[in-house]
Design a protein around this motif. Structure first.
Motif: not given
Length: 127
Positions: A90-91, A94, A100, A102
């Protein structure tokens, strides 16, 4: 697309294209950011060998688009590692996409096997 301004080995001094970021016809504008599904492919395949298969799904919740990354990990990855891996993925996404995501973990064998990059992206919004 990455551009290089250093001189070419052949002696030419004009700027050069070093790397193509994806196909223009694959671009989607999501929350004001241009998104290419090849970004996800690049991050997952380049940095996370634990991921066997993935797909990105774009949906609409009220007025906001939602990007969900469905991940299938290698069966040797323990469930205790899911949270840490999910957080790292996720990081990195991003940072790379400025969006972002899910995250959804799918059981081994739960995702179809894709042969083309574009088929890993599903746009379920009303266009």
């Amino acid at each position: 697309m990455l551009v290089r301004e250093d001189p070419c080995l052949c002696g030419r001094t004009s700027i050069r294209v070093d790397q193509i970021g994806g196909r223009v016809d694959d671009l989607r504008k999501i929350r004001g950011v241009f998104f290419s599904p090849s970004i996800v492919e690049e991050v997952i395949r380049g940095q996370f060998p634990e991921v066997v298969e993935f797909e990105t799904v774009l949906t609409q919740e009220e007025v906001m688009p939602v990007l969900t990354l469905r991940l299938e990990f290698d069966p040797t990855v323990g469930e205790g590692q899911y949270k840490e891996l999910r957080s790292r993925i996720k990081e990195r996404l991003k940072i790379r996409s400025n969006l972002t995501f899910e995250m959804e973990i799918v059981k081994p064998g739960g995702l179809p096997r894709y042969t083309l990059k574009s088929s890993r992206f599903k746009d379920l919004t009303k266009r």
